[in-house]
Design an enzyme around this catalytic site. Structure first.
Site, mmCIF file in Angstrom:
data_model
loop_
_atom_site.group_PDB
_atom_site.id
_atom_site.type_symbol
_atom_site.label_atom_id
_atom_site.label_comp_id
_atom_site.label_asym_id
_atom_site.label_seq_id
_atom_site.Cartn_x
_atom_site.Cartn_y
_atom_site.Cartn_z
ATOM 1 C CD1 TRP A 34 -13.663 -8.517 36.236
ATOM 2 C CD2 TRP A 34 -15.526 -7.695 37.105
ATOM 3 N NE1 TRP A 34 -14.652 -9.470 36.119
ATOM 4 C CE2 TRP A 34 -15.800 -8.998 36.639
ATOM 5 C CE3 TRP A 34 -16.575 -6.995 37.715
ATOM 6 C CZ2 TRP A 34 -17.058 -9.590 36.742
ATOM 7 C CZ3 TRP A 34 -17.812 -7.605 37.794
ATOM 8 C CH2 TRP A 34 -18.043 -8.904 37.313
ATOM 9 C CG HIS B 238 -9.034 -9.263 36.438
ATOM 10 N ND1 HIS B 238 -9.444 -9.875 35.282
ATOM 11 C CD2 HIS B 238 -9.235 -7.938 36.239
ATOM 12 C CE1 HIS B 238 -9.865 -8.969 34.415
ATOM 13 N NE2 HIS B 238 -9.759 -7.781 34.982
ATOM 14 C CG ASP C 36 -6.192 -4.275 33.989
ATOM 15 O OD1 ASP C 36 -6.571 -3.946 32.845
ATOM 16 O OD2 ASP C 36 -6.940 -4.816 34.819
ATOM 17 N NE ARG D 246 -5.734 -0.748 29.798
ATOM 18 C CZ ARG D 246 -7.056 -0.733 29.966
ATOM 19 N NH1 ARG D 246 -7.598 -1.463 30.915
ATOM 20 N NH2 ARG D 246 -7.823 -0.011 29.198
ATOM 21 C CG HIS E 58 -8.037 -4.390 28.693
ATOM 22 N ND1 HIS E 58 -7.621 -4.908 29.898
ATOM 23 C CD2 HIS E 58 -6.909 -4.235 27.954
ATOM 24 C CE1 HIS E 58 -6.309 -5.043 29.910
ATOM 25 N NE2 HIS E 58 -5.849 -4.641 28.736
ATOM 26 C CG HIS F 127 -6.759 -9.105 32.131
ATOM 27 N ND1 HIS F 127 -6.612 -8.623 33.411
ATOM 28 C CD2 HIS F 127 -7.402 -8.120 31.443
ATOM 29 C CE1 HIS F 127 -7.121 -7.403 33.490
ATOM 30 N NE2 HIS F 127 -7.606 -7.070 32.306
ATOM 31 C CG ASP G 210 -11.127 -6.993 31.556
ATOM 32 O OD1 ASP G 210 -11.340 -6.801 32.766
ATOM 33 O OD2 ASP G 210 -10.135 -6.518 30.953
ATOM 34 C CG HIS H 182 -14.732 -4.401 30.802
ATOM 35 N ND1 HIS H 182 -13.387 -4.337 30.528
ATOM 36 C CD2 HIS H 182 -14.885 -3.801 32.004
ATOM 37 C CE1 HIS H 182 -12.742 -3.749 31.515
ATOM 38 N NE2 HIS H 182 -13.636 -3.413 32.436
ATOM 39 C CG HIS I 285 -16.105 1.213 33.537
ATOM 40 N ND1 HIS I 285 -16.356 0.569 32.358
ATOM 41 C CD2 HIS I 285 -14.981 0.630 34.033
ATOM 42 C CE1 HIS I 285 -15.432 -0.355 32.137
ATOM 43 N NE2 HIS I 285 -14.586 -0.334 33.146
ATOM 44 C CG ASP J 77 -13.850 -2.099 36.235
ATOM 45 O OD1 ASP J 77 -14.301 -3.073 35.600
ATOM 46 O OD2 ASP J 77 -13.117 -1.233 35.719
HETATM 47 ZN ZN LIG Z 1 -8.759 -5.300 31.794
#
Ligand SMILES: [Zn+2]
Ligand SMILES: *[C@@H]1O[C@H](CO)[C@@H](O)[C@H](O)[C@H]1NC(C)=O
Ligand SMILES: *[C@@H]1O[C@H](CO)[C@@H](O)[C@H](O)[C@H]1NC(C)=O
Ligand SMILES: *[C@@H]1O[C@H](CO)[C@@H](O)[C@H](O)[C@H]1NC(C)=O
Ligand SMILES: *[C@@H]1O[C@H](CO)[C@@H](O)[C@H](O)[C@H]1NC(C)=O
Length: 340
Positions: free
Chosen positions: A21, A26, A65, A68, A80, A136, A140, A146, A169, A173
């Protein structure tokens, strides 16, 4: 702008895609938001981001992303998501006190970075990072997995998608959106955003958009973000795991599951873009700019300190265990290191 059809090369690269995602979702959220920003907000964002291109929000939509995974940005990994300690499919809900641990969560992060983007005592670099996080995290928080603790947000539910082994997941995403659009480039995202913007303005979402802004309040970032998280989390019970975890474990989800899920992926990406625009407009102008009835807030500053955590008091044993399991699993997505 020319429509990019998937080439053989892009189809081949799809099979080894490790986007999330992340890239397609995004970037699309950012492009949608760009369509609904007030002129002052556009000027503010282009200036702070130092980007006058036509993709000024999309260009930074996945920065968080990458960040991190840097040593400096490790602390931001748990921001997130929020691990809702609910009981899908029987009961879906978000409780900020229960679900946001000491290290923070997406709800506290939205509050913190909404405050920081407006804090002129901070350096430009810090305010720029704050804006990139807001862009962002508004994306999310609209992905149902999420905002769910179960199975580490679906990371430990193994499934296949068109024969490829992955996890629940990850298909939320990226795989489902990429199947719909046929790619994940910036131009794919722009094209998808054009279609969702039309749905918002005059199409299938036109009658819903005022409800998308209910509960939005720049004076209370926590409760605003909890409204968005609660909305996304509700789909965990209805669409993500309607018959529980065991019903999807090990299953191929490209067929009937995808057909039921893809409208939710679409509406959540549309909502995220629309709410991101409203939120940025509130930050910069004091009004969402999207409804005649929207309130003008003189004091636009989100209230700091509203998200001081109460610790782990009041949690049941299984909730403490679920939180321990999440921390042991790590704060990122599954072993493949997918950004999310
Ligand atoms: Zn994220
Ligand atoms: C803004 O971007 C331009 C080029 O894109 C660069 O030359 C300049 O140094 C940047 N300014 C700041 C303040 O980052
Ligand atoms: C707010 O963000 C800053 C910068 O990332 C961070 O150092 C700080 O710990 C955060 N505060 C809270 C309460 O989350
Ligand atoms: C699904 O897999 C088949 C066989 O590997 C492939 O030909 C097809 O292009 C895939 N479909 C999608 C949408 O990725
Ligand atoms: C936000 O706070 C300001 C100042 O305290 C107040 O005037 C305004 O009515 C508040 N707006 C909302 C939507 O609560």
């Amino acid at each position: 702008m020319a429509v990019t059809k998937p080439t053989l090369l892009s189809l081949l690269s799809l099979t080894s895609s490790v986007t999330a995602w992340g890239t397609l979702g995004h970037d699309t959220v950012a492009f949608i938001a760009q369509n609904f920003l007030a002129p002052e907000t556009t000027t503010f964002a282009k200036g702070l981001l130092n980007d006058t291109s036509s993709a000024y929000l999309a260009n930074v939509a996945t920065w968080a992303d990458s960040y991190r995974y840097t040593a400096e940005g490790t602390f931001s990994a748990p921001l997130h998501y929020i691990d809702a300690l609910d009981e899908p499919p029987t009961s879906c809900n978000i409780d900020f006190d229960r679900d946001c641990p000491e290290e923070g969560c997406i709800v506290s992060a939205i509050a913190n970075y909404t405050t920081r983007v407006q804090d002129t005592t901070l350096s430009v670099v810090e305010r720029q990072k704050a804006l990139k996080w807001v862009i962002h995290f508004l994306g999310d928080i609209h992905q149902p997995l999420h905002v769910e603790n179960l199975a580490i947000g679906g990371n430990t539910i193994d499934v296949t998608f068109n024969g490829t082994s992955t996890n629940l997941h990850h298909i939320w995403d990226s795989n489902m959106a990429e199947k719909l659009i046929g790619g994940y480039s910036l131009s794919d995202a722009e094209e998808w955003s054009t279609s969702l913007v039309a749905d918002i303005k005059t199409g299938k979402y036109a009658t819903q958009t005022s409800t998308w802004l209910s509960g939005i309040n720049i004076n209370d970032s926590i409760s605003s973000a909890v409204v968005w998280a609660t909305d996304a989390n509700s789909y965990v019970c209805t669409t993500v795991l309607p018959e529980g975890e065991d019903a999807v474990q090990g299953q191929e989800l490209q067929g009937a599951y995808y057909d039921a899920a893809i409208p939710v992926v679409q509406v959540q990406v549309a909502k995220a873009g629309y709410r991101l625009a409203a939120w940025l407009n509130l930050i910069v102008t004091g009004s969402t700019g999207l409804e005649s009835s929207s309130k003008y807030n003189k004091n636009k500053m989100a209230v700091p300190g509203a998200y001081v955590k109460r610790g782990e008091t009041g949690l049941e044993d299984w909730m403490l265990e679920a939180r321990r399991v999440r921390r042991a699993f790590g704060w990122n997505c599954g072993a493949e290191g997918h950004a999310h």
